[in-house]
Design a protein around this motif. Structure first.
Motif, PDB file in Angstrom:
ATOM      1  N   THR A 298       0.868  -1.174   0.038  1.00 34.02           N
ATOM      2  CA  THR A 298      -0.035  -0.056   0.159  1.00 34.02           C
ATOM      3  C   THR A 298       0.772   1.480   0.038  1.00 34.02           C
ATOM      4  OG1 THR A 298      -0.058  -0.184   2.227  1.00 34.02           O
ATOM      5  CG2 THR A 298      -2.014  -1.222   1.229  1.00 34.02           C
ATOM      6  N   SER A 299       2.110   1.052   0.321  1.00 35.08           N
ATOM      7  CA  SER A 299       3.101   2.267   0.187  1.00 35.08           C
ATOM      8  C   SER A 299       4.323   1.904  -0.548  1.00 35.08           C
ATOM      9  CB  SER A 299       3.171   2.989   1.482  1.00 35.08           C
ATOM     10  OG  SER A 299       4.138   1.844   2.353  1.00 35.08           O
ATOM     11  N   GLY A 300       5.266   2.735  -0.750  1.00 35.30           N
ATOM     12  CA  GLY A 300       6.622   2.771  -1.200  1.00 35.30           C
ATOM     13  C   GLY A 300       6.560   2.919  -2.902  1.00 35.30           C
ATOM     14  N   SER A 301       7.574   2.895  -3.381  1.00 34.17           N
ATOM     15  CA  SER A 301       7.991   3.083  -4.669  1.00 34.17           C
ATOM     16  C   SER A 301       8.469   1.663  -5.435  1.00 34.17           C
ATOM     17  CB  SER A 301       8.536   4.274  -5.276  1.00 34.17           C
ATOM     18  OG  SER A 301       9.904   4.339  -4.371  1.00 34.17           O
ATOM     19  N   GLY A 302       8.989   1.863  -6.716  1.00 32.63           N
ATOM     20  CA  GLY A 302       9.596   0.762  -7.298  1.00 32.63           C
ATOM     21  C   GLY A 302       8.696  -0.111  -7.593  1.00 32.63           C
ATOM     22  N   VAL A 303       9.122  -1.441  -7.643  1.00 34.48           N
ATOM     23  CA  VAL A 303       8.382  -2.610  -8.045  1.00 34.48           C
ATOM     24  C   VAL A 303       8.362  -3.768  -7.037  1.00 34.48           C
ATOM     25  CG1 VAL A 303      10.285  -4.009  -9.072  1.00 34.48           C
ATOM     26  CG2 VAL A 303       7.979  -4.305 -10.034  1.00 34.48           C
ATOM     27  N   GLN A 304       7.106  -4.652  -6.823  1.00 34.36           N
ATOM     28  CA  GLN A 304       7.074  -5.566  -5.865  1.00 34.36           C
ATOM     29  C   GLN A 304       7.655  -6.918  -6.472  1.00 34.36           C
ATOM     30  OE1 GLN A 304       5.382  -5.966  -2.418  1.00 34.36           O
ATOM     31  NE2 GLN A 304       6.642  -3.940  -2.561  1.00 34.36           N
ATOM     32  N   LEU A 305       8.928  -7.481  -6.079  1.00 33.22           N
ATOM     33  CA  LEU A 305       9.440  -8.503  -6.481  1.00 33.22           C
ATOM     34  C   LEU A 305       8.355 -10.044  -6.213  1.00 33.22           C
ATOM     35  CD1 LEU A 305      12.038  -8.772  -8.480  1.00 33.22           C
ATOM     36  CD2 LEU A 305      11.787  -6.728  -7.148  1.00 33.22           C
ATOM     37  N   LYS A 306       7.652  -9.770  -5.130  1.00 32.35           N
ATOM     38  CA  LYS A 306       6.837 -10.653  -4.878  1.00 32.35           C
ATOM     39  C   LYS A 306       5.658 -10.866  -5.809  1.00 32.35           C
ATOM     40  CE  LYS A 306       9.090 -12.580  -1.588  1.00 32.35           C
ATOM     41  NZ  LYS A 306       9.765 -13.894  -1.789  1.00 32.35           N
ATOM     42  N   THR A 307       5.338  -9.581  -6.223  1.00 38.34           N
ATOM     43  CA  THR A 307       4.258  -9.854  -7.365  1.00 38.34           C
ATOM     44  C   THR A 307       4.722 -10.632  -8.613  1.00 38.34           C
ATOM     45  OG1 THR A 307       3.011  -7.733  -6.593  1.00 38.34           O
ATOM     46  CG2 THR A 307       2.654  -8.415  -8.869  1.00 38.34           C
ATOM     47  N   ILE A 308       6.031 -10.119  -9.002  1.00 35.20           N
ATOM     48  CA  ILE A 308       6.619 -10.791 -10.338  1.00 35.20           C
ATOM     49  C   ILE A 308       6.516 -12.151 -10.061  1.00 35.20           C
ATOM     50  CG2 ILE A 308       8.817 -10.847 -11.388  1.00 35.20           C
ATOM     51  CD1 ILE A 308       8.987  -8.105 -11.265  1.00 35.20           C
ATOM     52  N   GLU A 309       7.150 -12.690  -8.837  1.00 37.14           N
ATOM     53  CA  GLU A 309       7.393 -13.951  -8.622  1.00 37.14           C
ATOM     54  C   GLU A 309       5.870 -14.726  -8.581  1.00 37.14           C
ATOM     55  OE1 GLU A 309       9.705 -16.784  -5.232  1.00 37.14           O
ATOM     56  OE2 GLU A 309       8.536 -15.406  -4.676  1.00 37.14           O
ATOM     57  N   THR A 310       5.103 -14.073  -8.045  1.00 33.49           N
ATOM     58  CA  THR A 310       3.666 -14.782  -8.057  1.00 33.49           C
ATOM     59  C   THR A 310       3.377 -14.975  -9.311  1.00 33.49           C
ATOM     60  OG1 THR A 310       3.054 -13.914  -6.017  1.00 33.49           O
ATOM     61  CG2 THR A 310       1.338 -14.490  -7.227  1.00 33.49           C
ATOM     62  N   PHE A 311       3.216 -14.230 -10.322  1.00 36.95           N
ATOM     63  CA  PHE A 311       3.074 -14.125 -11.907  1.00 36.95           C
ATOM     64  C   PHE A 311       3.792 -15.196 -12.527  1.00 36.95           C
ATOM     65  CE2 PHE A 311       1.017  -9.586 -12.021  1.00 36.95           C
ATOM     66  CZ  PHE A 311       0.060 -10.207 -11.123  1.00 36.95           C
ATOM     67  N   GLU A 312       5.033 -15.212 -12.163  1.00 32.52           N
ATOM     68  CA  GLU A 312       5.895 -16.293 -12.824  1.00 32.52           C
ATOM     69  C   GLU A 312       5.782 -17.531 -12.663  1.00 32.52           C
ATOM     70  OE1 GLU A 312      10.416 -13.779 -13.292  1.00 32.52           O
ATOM     71  OE2 GLU A 312       9.721 -14.743 -11.321  1.00 32.52           O
ATOM     72  N   LEU A 313       5.156 -17.921 -11.351  1.00 34.68           N
ATOM     73  CA  LEU A 313       4.667 -19.359 -10.624  1.00 34.68           C
ATOM     74  C   LEU A 313       3.283 -19.380 -11.206  1.00 34.68           C
ATOM     75  CD1 LEU A 313       6.127 -19.093  -7.081  1.00 34.68           C
ATOM     76  CD2 LEU A 313       7.183 -20.428  -9.039  1.00 34.68           C
ATOM     77  N   GLY A 314       2.666 -18.570 -11.801  1.00 35.27           N
ATOM     78  CA  GLY A 314       1.382 -19.058 -12.290  1.00 35.27           C
ATOM     79  C   GLY A 314       0.236 -19.129 -11.207  1.00 35.27           C
ATOM     80  N   LEU A 315       0.729 -18.339  -9.823  1.00 29.69           N
ATOM     81  CA  LEU A 315      -0.512 -18.847  -8.655  1.00 29.69           C
ATOM     82  C   LEU A 315      -1.544 -17.639  -8.803  1.00 29.69           C
ATOM     83  CD1 LEU A 315       2.549 -19.288  -5.858  1.00 29.69           C
ATOM     84  CD2 LEU A 315       1.273 -20.824  -7.565  1.00 29.69           C
ATOM     85  N   PRO A 316      -2.681 -18.168  -8.338  1.00 32.34           N
ATOM     86  CA  PRO A 316      -3.663 -17.217  -8.166  1.00 32.34           C
ATOM     87  C   PRO A 316      -3.316 -16.075  -7.252  1.00 32.34           C
ATOM     88  CG  PRO A 316      -4.320 -19.614  -7.754  1.00 32.34           C
ATOM     89  CD  PRO A 316      -2.912 -19.639  -7.712  1.00 32.34           C
ATOM     90  N   SER A 317      -3.885 -14.751  -7.294  1.00 26.36           N
ATOM     91  CA  SER A 317      -3.478 -13.980  -6.364  1.00 26.36           C
ATOM     92  C   SER A 317      -4.673 -12.600  -6.138  1.00 26.36           C
ATOM     93  CB  SER A 317      -2.461 -13.057  -6.804  1.00 26.36           C
ATOM     94  OG  SER A 317      -2.445 -12.366  -8.040  1.00 26.36           O
ATOM     95  N   VAL A 318      -4.751 -12.070  -5.053  1.00 28.69           N
ATOM     96  CA  VAL A 318      -5.260 -10.755  -5.016  1.00 28.69           C
ATOM     97  C   VAL A 318      -4.472  -9.862  -4.667  1.00 28.69           C
ATOM     98  CG1 VAL A 318      -7.513  -9.885  -3.805  1.00 28.69           C
ATOM     99  CG2 VAL A 318      -7.252 -12.290  -4.344  1.00 28.69           C
ATOM    100  N   ALA A 319      -4.757  -8.582  -5.360  1.00 27.07           N
ATOM    101  CA  ALA A 319      -3.617  -7.694  -5.272  1.00 27.07           C
ATOM    102  C   ALA A 319      -4.079  -6.177  -4.910  1.00 27.07           C
ATOM    103  CB  ALA A 319      -2.705  -7.501  -6.639  1.00 27.07           C
ATOM    104  N   THR A 320      -3.557  -5.436  -4.405  1.00 21.22           N
ATOM    105  CA  THR A 320      -4.012  -4.073  -4.421  1.00 21.22           C
ATOM    106  C   THR A 320      -3.422  -3.620  -5.550  1.00 21.22           C
ATOM    107  OG1 THR A 320      -1.711  -3.577  -3.286  1.00 21.22           O
ATOM    108  CG2 THR A 320      -3.644  -3.775  -1.739  1.00 21.22           C
ATOM    109  N   SER A 321      -3.845  -2.278  -5.945  1.00 21.89           N
ATOM    110  CA  SER A 321      -3.238  -1.706  -7.288  1.00 21.89           C
ATOM    111  C   SER A 321      -2.058  -1.475  -7.016  1.00 21.89           C
ATOM    112  CB  SER A 321      -4.290  -0.565  -7.701  1.00 21.89           C
ATOM    113  OG  SER A 321      -4.366   0.480  -6.536  1.00 21.89           O
TER     114      SER A 321
END
Length: 390
Positions: A298-321
């Motif tokens: 919900t704060s900070g800048s840059g990119v969320q590596l955990k989001t990228i890893e989740t998408f690479e693994l193809g796992l279901p997710s619920v994300a904040t914008s």
């Protein structure tokens, strides 16, 4: 082309944090573009550099505030106040400018610097003006410090973060102004740093590994949702607090949540399904054991590596914008919402109907875009950069 990659902590192969994962991806992309890369910086205590032939080690430091003694923290604060440096940079002043300059000279002839984030470049700023440079802004650090100040509980901590924000804004402005080109990890960071022009900057789409993770057809599900992170880092802590305080109360009592990683004292949850499991032996196995991954930034800048890893693994997710900053492609099994009640409902729906996807297409798309951005930046270093990419 020979580049000196100046960073606070040199790669040790462990990839234990998002910062280290990002560094590995950027260095690999520079080398794929044809550049020779020598890394200079510090190691973690007891962790040697993973590529000693191409690394100059200035010494070993532990820069983690949460593991430092009260005396060490006071020493850092005092040193920062006396030197006029940021709290983050002063931790690296365990060697002198002369020692760093001598180490740079030992790197041999090279064509330019890659200044990786503000910590190391800010600690030894006067040493990097003799050659062209590229600045890699992992975050808009002054904005993060401002957000940390707003979230701080005590007056002293709030004042420290405000001081940090003011100094960081000046350092980031100087590094961007002097650089031939700036890389950010999120599109919105280009504007925040005043380098939104395509002639001045580009976004680096990242990956968490060299090859796409193996796509396994079946998973053993041990919990409904899993989170892992460095929760002692303030932007992550803010997201965790939001999740525990705003989202979790709307989940069923039998919804099982596992939270891995070091958690600051005082972080608790009354929900019966929440368990803090501390350090886990294998992060990827841990997240694969969950039906759905909450992406809670919900704060900070840059990119969320955990989001990228989740998408690479193809796992279901619920994300904040906010968790999707720096990412242009969202897979079909990712639901986006900033409303806590809707977030909880989406988690429960995803856990009840698990839908994995093939993440290799996302990985390939990221690598292709990363390599294109790196080549664009290297061309800005002048004739040498253009020659190596010819």
């Amino acid at each position: 082309m020979h580049l000196l990659f100046a960073t606070s902590i040199v790669p040790d192969g462990a990839l234990a944090s998002g910062y280290e994962i990002a560094n590995a991806a950027i260095i690999a992309a520079l080398r794929r573009a044809g550049a020779r890369v020598t890394v200079i910086g510090f190691t973690w205590p007891g962790k040697p550099a993973s590529d000693p032939q191409n690394t100059i080690v200035l010494g070993a430091v532990d820069v983690r505030t949460e593991s430092a003694s009260s005396l060490q923290k006071l020493g850092w604060v005092a040193k920062a106040m006396l030197s006029g440096l940021t709290f983050a940079s002063v931790k690296l002043r365990v060697v002198t400018d002369n020692e760093v300059h001598a180490a740079i000279e030992r790197a041999g002839p090279f064509d330019g610097y890659v200044l990786n984030s503000v910590q190391f470049a800010g600690a030894f700023e006067s040493l990097f003006g003799d050659r062209p440079s590229i600045f890699v802004a992992h975050n808009v650090e002054h904005s993060s410090a401002q957000q940390n100040a707003a979230a701080a509980a005590g007056l002293f901590q709030r004042l420290l973060f405000r001081r940090e924000a003011k100094l960081l804004e000046a350092v980031e402005e100087r590094l961007c102004r002097r650089a031939r080109f700036v890389f950010t990890l999120a599109e919105e960071d280009r504007s925040a740093l005043g380098v939104a022009s395509n002639d001045r900057s580009a976004v680096l789409p990242l990956v968490t590994c060299a090859e796409p993770p193996a796509q396994k057809k079946t998973r053993r599900i041990d919990c409904d949702a899993a989170l892992i992170g460095t929760w002692t880092w303030q932007p992550n802590r803010i997201g965790l607090d939001w999740f525990l305080d705003k989202v979790v109360p709307h989940l069923r009592p039998d919804f099982r949540i596992r939270i891995a990683g070091r958690v600051p004292s005082g972080v608790t949850s009354a929900h019966p399904g929440v368990k803090f499991v501390g350090r886990v032996p294998e992060a990827q196995a841990f997240v694969r054991s969950a039906a759905v991954i909450p992406l809670i930034s919900t704060s900070g800048s840059g990119v969320q590596l955990k989001t990228i890893e989740t998408f690479e693994l193809g796992l279901p997710s619920v994300a904040t914008s906010h968790s999707l900053r720096g990412i242009c492609y969202r897979p079909v099994n990712c639901t986006v919402t900033d409303d806590p009640v809707a977030f909880a409902d989406a988690l429960q729906a995803a856990a009840a109907d698990i839908r994995d996807v093939d993440g290799s297409a996302f990985h390939h798309r990221q690598v292709k875009a990363l390599d294109a951005a790196i080549r664009l930046g290297l061309k800005k270093l002048g004739p040498v950069g253009q020659e190596v990419l010819a």
